[in-house]
Scaffold this active site. Structure first.
Site, PDB file in Angstrom:
ATOM      1  N   ASP A   7      -2.438  -6.478   0.723  1.00  0.00           N
ATOM      2  CA  ASP A   7      -1.510  -5.415   0.346  1.00  0.00           C
ATOM      3  C   ASP A   7      -2.101  -4.092   0.809  1.00  0.00           C
ATOM      4  O   ASP A   7      -3.308  -3.988   1.052  1.00  0.00           O
ATOM      5  CB  ASP A   7      -1.292  -5.404  -1.170  1.00  0.00           C
ATOM      6  CG  ASP A   7      -0.197  -4.431  -1.619  1.00  0.00           C
ATOM      7  OD1 ASP A   7       0.642  -4.054  -0.778  1.00  0.00           O
ATOM      8  OD2 ASP A   7      -0.181  -4.050  -2.804  1.00  0.00           O
ATOM      9  N   SER A   8      -1.268  -3.076   0.894  1.00  0.00           N
ATOM     10  CA  SER A   8      -1.773  -1.783   1.352  1.00  0.00           C
ATOM     11  C   SER A   8      -2.641  -1.116   0.305  1.00  0.00           C
ATOM     12  O   SER A   8      -3.560  -0.362   0.628  1.00  0.00           O
ATOM     13  CB  SER A   8      -0.605  -0.861   1.712  1.00  0.00           C
ATOM     14  OG  SER A   8       0.205  -0.607   0.573  1.00  0.00           O
ATOM     15  N   GLY A  40       5.543   0.988   2.978  1.00  0.00           N
ATOM     16  CA  GLY A  40       6.990   1.040   2.813  1.00  0.00           C
ATOM     17  C   GLY A  40       7.726   1.869   3.850  1.00  0.00           C
ATOM     18  O   GLY A  40       8.732   1.410   4.417  1.00  0.00           O
ATOM     19  N   CYS A  70       3.100  -8.263  -2.042  1.00  0.00           N
ATOM     20  CA  CYS A  70       3.716  -6.988  -1.669  1.00  0.00           C
ATOM     21  C   CYS A  70       5.124  -7.292  -1.188  1.00  0.00           C
ATOM     22  O   CYS A  70       5.299  -8.121  -0.283  1.00  0.00           O
ATOM     23  CB  CYS A  70       2.896  -6.315  -0.568  1.00  0.00           C
ATOM     24  SG  CYS A  70       3.700  -4.872   0.178  1.00  0.00           S
ATOM     25  N   ASN A  71       6.113  -6.646  -1.794  1.00  0.00           N
ATOM     26  CA  ASN A  71       7.497  -6.924  -1.409  1.00  0.00           C
ATOM     27  C   ASN A  71       7.787  -6.495   0.026  1.00  0.00           C
ATOM     28  O   ASN A  71       8.430  -7.225   0.782  1.00  0.00           O
ATOM     29  CB  ASN A  71       8.446  -6.215  -2.380  1.00  0.00           C
ATOM     30  CG  ASN A  71       8.359  -6.778  -3.782  1.00  0.00           C
ATOM     31  OD1 ASN A  71       8.729  -7.911  -4.029  1.00  0.00           O
ATOM     32  ND2 ASN A  71       7.842  -5.990  -4.713  1.00  0.00           N
ATOM     33  N   THR A  72       7.309  -5.317   0.411  1.00  0.00           N
ATOM     34  CA  THR A  72       7.542  -4.823   1.769  1.00  0.00           C
ATOM     35  C   THR A  72       6.959  -5.775   2.801  1.00  0.00           C
ATOM     36  O   THR A  72       7.631  -6.165   3.764  1.00  0.00           O
ATOM     37  CB  THR A  72       6.908  -3.426   1.943  1.00  0.00           C
ATOM     38  OG1 THR A  72       7.555  -2.507   1.070  1.00  0.00           O
ATOM     39  CG2 THR A  72       7.035  -2.947   3.380  1.00  0.00           C
ATOM     40  N   CYS A 177       8.291  -3.716  -7.485  1.00  0.00           N
ATOM     41  CA  CYS A 177       7.113  -3.330  -6.697  1.00  0.00           C
ATOM     42  C   CYS A 177       5.899  -3.904  -7.399  1.00  0.00           C
ATOM     43  O   CYS A 177       5.786  -3.797  -8.631  1.00  0.00           O
ATOM     44  CB  CYS A 177       7.017  -1.808  -6.594  1.00  0.00           C
ATOM     45  SG  CYS A 177       5.470  -1.205  -5.862  1.00  0.00           S
ATOM     46  N   THR A 178       4.997  -4.495  -6.663  1.00  0.00           N
ATOM     47  CA  THR A 178       3.865  -5.183  -7.287  1.00  0.00           C
ATOM     48  C   THR A 178       2.861  -4.227  -7.919  1.00  0.00           C
ATOM     49  O   THR A 178       1.984  -4.663  -8.668  1.00  0.00           O
ATOM     50  CB  THR A 178       3.145  -6.084  -6.254  1.00  0.00           C
ATOM     51  OG1 THR A 178       2.772  -5.300  -5.108  1.00  0.00           O
ATOM     52  CG2 THR A 178       4.053  -7.218  -5.814  1.00  0.00           C
ATOM     53  N   HIS A 179       2.979  -2.924  -7.647  1.00  0.00           N
ATOM     54  CA  HIS A 179       2.136  -1.949  -8.343  1.00  0.00           C
ATOM     55  C   HIS A 179       2.532  -1.798  -9.811  1.00  0.00           C
ATOM     56  O   HIS A 179       1.679  -1.525 -10.666  1.00  0.00           O
ATOM     57  CB  HIS A 179       2.258  -0.567  -7.688  1.00  0.00           C
ATOM     58  CG  HIS A 179       1.545  -0.401  -6.394  1.00  0.00           C
ATOM     59  ND1 HIS A 179       1.878  -1.096  -5.243  1.00  0.00           N
ATOM     60  CD2 HIS A 179       0.508   0.414  -6.034  1.00  0.00           C
ATOM     61  CE1 HIS A 179       1.090  -0.718  -4.250  1.00  0.00           C
ATOM     62  NE2 HIS A 179       0.246   0.188  -4.704  1.00  0.00           N
TER      63      HIS A 179
END
Length: 253
Positions: A7-8, A40, A70-72, A177-179
């Site tokens: 993930d970013s 994103g 991460c969805n993106t 969002c996974t955050h």
């Protein structure tokens, strides 16, 4: 057995923490990308190249399972990663929990980043999995960025704005969002009593374990957490220690 999570930023923490709880012996390779974050707003091709290259280096570092919490990255790069690593390496993506929410709630709000909320991807998910529920998207401006900074005051301000945009009669909120699960306590406190929350971190971790076990290979490791920041050996950022999931994974201020 090494499981790589890509993930970013800190969006990989909830799923990683669930994996640590469920299988504390498994070694985790946490691949963050502070140089390229956030993903994103980036063009799809840029994100695909970034995620595929990270998956390639994860395999070189010994990963046998790839998780994209991460969805993106999941919507843009998941299939490309599967082609890159081949059929023998399980690759697990992340999808917002719209289907389970719509199954039990008459009205649902999907909280996500502005880019995801405006995307064709989310619109297609709502059309496919929304069923008879009234499903709306709510853009949580600045929330993921404030979480990455560990700025809990700014996070609560973003949550308050999202609550203002959420219909009063909503029965369920999907954390798209996974955050966002990192500040779930603040979200619960801000929403009206009785609103149900849905996120996919535990389900993704459970699916990862199923796919890992299906490989039929010896899985015990040392429970090591290995961190790469844009490919460089390092540690989780100090902001990760603001959250329980980060502390579970050894983050220190």
């Amino acid at each position: 057995m090494i499981v790589a999570l890509i993930d970013s930023g800190l969006g990989l923490l909830p799923t990683s923490a669930w994996l640590r709880k469920l299988r504390p012996d498994v070694d985790l390779l946490l691949q963050l990308d502070p140089d390229g974050a956030p993903w994103g707003p980036k063009p799809d091709r840029w994100t695909i190249n970034r995620v595929v290259e990270t998956a390639r280096t994860s395999i070189e570092l010994g990963a046998e399972v790839i998780v994209i919490p991460c969805n993106t990255a999941s919507v843009t790069a998941l299939e490309h990663v599967r082609v890159e690593v081949g059929p023998d390496v399980p690759v697990i993506g992340t999808v917002p929990a719209i289907k389970p929410a719509a199954a039990v709630c008459r009205s649902v709000a999907v909280w996500a980043t502005a880019a995801t909320t405006a995307s064709r991807y989310q619109a297609d998910l709502i059309a496919k999995f929304g069923g008879d529920a009234d499903v709306v998207g709510v853009a949580c401006h600045g929330l993921a960025d404030s979480i990455d900074r560990g700025d809990l005051v700014a996070a609560r301000e973003s949550i308050a704005r999202a609550v203002e945009q959420t219909p009063d009669d909503v029965e369920g909120v999907v954390l798209g969002c996974t955050h966002y699960p990192l500040v779930i306590d603040s979200i619960v406190a801000a929403l009206p009593d009785g609103v149900r929350l849905f996120d996919s971190a535990q389900a993704v971790a459970a699916q990862t374990i199923r796919r890992m076990d299906a490989l039929g290979r010896p899985t015990p490791g040392n429970g090591e957490v290995i961190v790469r920041n844009s490919g460089r050996p390092g540690a989780l950022p100090a902001s990760a220690a603001s959250f329980e999931s980060g502390r579970i994974l050894g983050a220190q201020e």
